[in-house]
Design a protein around this motif. Structure first.
Motif, PDB file in Angstrom:
ATOM      1  N   UNK A 262       0.828  -1.207   0.000  1.00  0.00           N
ATOM      2  CA  UNK A 262       0.000   0.000   0.000  1.00  0.00           C
ATOM      3  C   UNK A 262       0.865   1.260   0.000  1.00  0.00           C
ATOM      4  N   UNK A 263       0.206   2.379  -0.250  1.00  0.00           N
ATOM      5  CA  UNK A 263       0.836   3.698  -0.174  1.00  0.00           C
ATOM      6  C   UNK A 263       1.394   3.878   1.236  1.00  0.00           C
ATOM      7  N   UNK A 282       0.188   2.183  -4.963  1.00  0.00           N
ATOM      8  CA  UNK A 282      -0.464   0.980  -4.409  1.00  0.00           C
ATOM      9  C   UNK A 282      -0.227  -0.151  -5.393  1.00  0.00           C
ATOM     10  N   UNK A 283       0.381  -1.244  -4.921  1.00  0.00           N
ATOM     11  CA  UNK A 283       0.713  -2.376  -5.795  1.00  0.00           C
ATOM     12  C   UNK A 283      -0.414  -3.398  -5.797  1.00  0.00           C
ATOM     13  N   UNK A 361       0.002   1.365  -8.962  1.00  0.00           N
ATOM     14  CA  UNK A 361      -1.029   2.357  -9.298  1.00  0.00           C
ATOM     15  C   UNK A 361      -0.754   3.625  -8.505  1.00  0.00           C
ATOM     16  N   UNK A 362      -0.515   4.728  -9.215  1.00  0.00           N
ATOM     17  CA  UNK A 362      -0.218   5.996  -8.556  1.00  0.00           C
ATOM     18  C   UNK A 362      -1.315   7.008  -8.860  1.00  0.00           C
ATOM     19  N   UNK A 363      -1.614   7.813  -7.852  1.00  0.00           N
ATOM     20  CA  UNK A 363      -2.780   8.687  -7.901  1.00  0.00           C
ATOM     21  C   UNK A 363      -2.366  10.109  -7.542  1.00  0.00           C
ATOM     22  N   UNK A 370      -1.011  11.011  -3.830  1.00  0.00           N
ATOM     23  CA  UNK A 370      -1.746  10.756  -2.592  1.00  0.00           C
ATOM     24  C   UNK A 370      -2.213   9.306  -2.570  1.00  0.00           C
ATOM     25  N   UNK A 371      -2.711   8.893  -1.415  1.00  0.00           N
ATOM     26  CA  UNK A 371      -3.263   7.547  -1.254  1.00  0.00           C
ATOM     27  C   UNK A 371      -4.700   7.539  -1.781  1.00  0.00           C
ATOM     28  N   UNK A 372      -4.982   6.801  -2.872  1.00  0.00           N
ATOM     29  CA  UNK A 372      -6.342   6.828  -3.433  1.00  0.00           C
ATOM     30  C   UNK A 372      -7.404   6.286  -2.489  1.00  0.00           C
TER      31      UNK A 372
END
Length: 421
Positions: A262-263, A282-283, A361-363, A370-372
């Motif tokens: 996680x983030x 987040x993987x 996955x990056x947001x 940030x953490x989605x």
């Protein structure tokens, strides 16, 4: 007196013969009804049914059935607007109607795209024609109920339902329900369509008309509704008219994945001497080749291979949000391309700095990662006020069906009558 006796004897004999006369009934044999399929009387042809083998082409098949290449070329060019003969695929069934004479020359070629759809090429005369054929389909509504003991897939399997229906349910609830957080004892009901050929041969699923998931004691309803009859695009809404589809999906992979990392801005990695190496993504672990989808609609701003990112795609959704997808095996989209939510943009791989197959996955929000999972993300547009009364009236029947597991209920008046009783 002798004449009278003789007449009486003759009359008696005649009467007896009349009574004992056997009536002969001539049985008229009925001719068997002709076998009609695809619009042809199959009795007039030699019917050959087969499957396209690996390496076979349209030309090879017709040549084997005594159609020579000048005629094959003519057929190919005559039907190309409707049917591209180069697209015949190994494993697909086909039917040939051949002449019944000694030559057994192919006259009609029928290619089955699936159980329902076929293309008919007729070249028995000088006029070559191509037409689409569709088997008559009977659609049946069905309602089922299930309880979660381990996961949704296992429950659907236990109900003898095709995985395609499982995926369809996952798509409907992709924005509101995390299927990896279902609890033992959660339950669901579905009203959906099944399609049949000739009343008995299953031909797939139609629409999911309505559904309800009981999760953590809360009922999550979903009703299929077309708000704009001109555009004709269906959406799923809850019992209050709120759209289930959010502006962002919860994950860039459908259904079968595992969040492996996680983030975490304070993450320490032993490989780097237990130093703090922030993880701003987040993987989602999945098998190599698993499709990666856009979590929201937008324009591709980057599609490249670079350093530790490997193959990656970045999408700008609006002036506030962007998303990025790393370590792809292969990219499907190009820079400047507009993609829709749920569209495949690449496939899971291990390119760049990665120890296993996954997508990072990056947001971004206002240019900052940030953490989605901790963002309060905007929802899709709700129903217009002018449409909502029509929607609430429309779902009365559907909700009654789910709540009482009863089919069919034809009209809201029936619901009101039942409720009064």
């Amino acid at each position: 007196m002798k004449k009278i006796v003789l007449l009486l004897v003759l009359f008696t004999i005649f009467s007896t013969c009349k009574k004992e006369e056997v009536k002969t009934i001539h049985k008229i044999e009925e001719k068997p009804k002709p076998v009609i399929k695809y619009g042809y009387n199959l009795d007039k042809f030699k019917v050959i049914q087969d499957t396209i083998k690996k390496g076979e082409s349209f030309g090879i098949i017709l040549d084997r059935h005594h159609v020579f290449y000048p005629k094959i070329n003519k057929i190919t060019s005559s039907v190309k607007e409707i049917f591209d003969v180069r697209r015949v695929r190994a494993g697909r069934p086909y039917t040939i109607l051949a002449s019944k004479d000694s030559t057994e020359t192919a006259q009609v070629f029928i290619y089955n795209h699936d159980r329902i759809n076929a293309t008919i090429l007729d070249f028995k005369d000088s006029l070559i024609t191509a037409q689409r054929f569709k088997e008559p389909i009977k659609t049946v509504e069905r309602i089922i109920e299930g309880k979660i003991y381990s996961n949704l897939s296992n429950t659907m399997d236990s109900l003898h339902l095709n995985p395609n229906l499982t995926w369809a349910v996952a798509d409907i609830y992709a924005w509101t329900l995390d299927f990896y957080k279902l609890q033992k004892g959660d339950s669901f009901k579905l009203v959906f369509e099944e399609k049949y050929i000739k009343d008995s041969l299953f031909a797939g699923y139609g629409d999911i008309k309505s559904a309800v998931f009981k999760h953590k004691g809360k009922d999550l309803y979903a009703f299929r509704f077309i708000p704009d009859t001109i555009k004709g695009i269906p959406e799923y809404y809850d019992e209050e008219g709120n759209m289930l589809r959010s502006q962002f999906l919860k994950a860039p992979i459908k259904f079968r994945y595992r969040v492996s990392s996680r983030y975490n801005l304070r993450r320490r990695i032993a490989y780097y001497g237990n130093r703090v190496r922030p993880h701003r993504g987040t993987d989602f672990a999945a098998n190599i080749g698993t499709p990666i989808i856009a979590t929201a609609s937008g324009t591709v701003t980057e599609s490249a291979r670079r350093g530790g990112n490997g193959n990656y795609v970045k999408i700008k959704h609006n002036s506030t949000y962007s998303t990025q997808y790393l370590h792809m095996k292969r990219r499907k989209v190009k820079r400047g391309q507009y993609v829709k939510q749920g569209e495949v943009i690449g496939w899971v791989g291990m390119t760049g700095n990665t120890g296993g197959p996954h997508v990072c996955y990056r947001f971004w929000k206002h240019g900052k990662q940030v953490d989605p999972f901790k963002q309060k993300l905007p929802s899709a547009k709700p129903l217009k006020k002018s449409i909502k009364p029509r929607y609430l009236e429309f779902i009365k029947t559907l909700k009654y069906q789910l709540d009482h597991k009863q089919l069919p209920v034809t009209a809201p008046e029936v619901i009101e009558t039942i409720a009064q009783n």
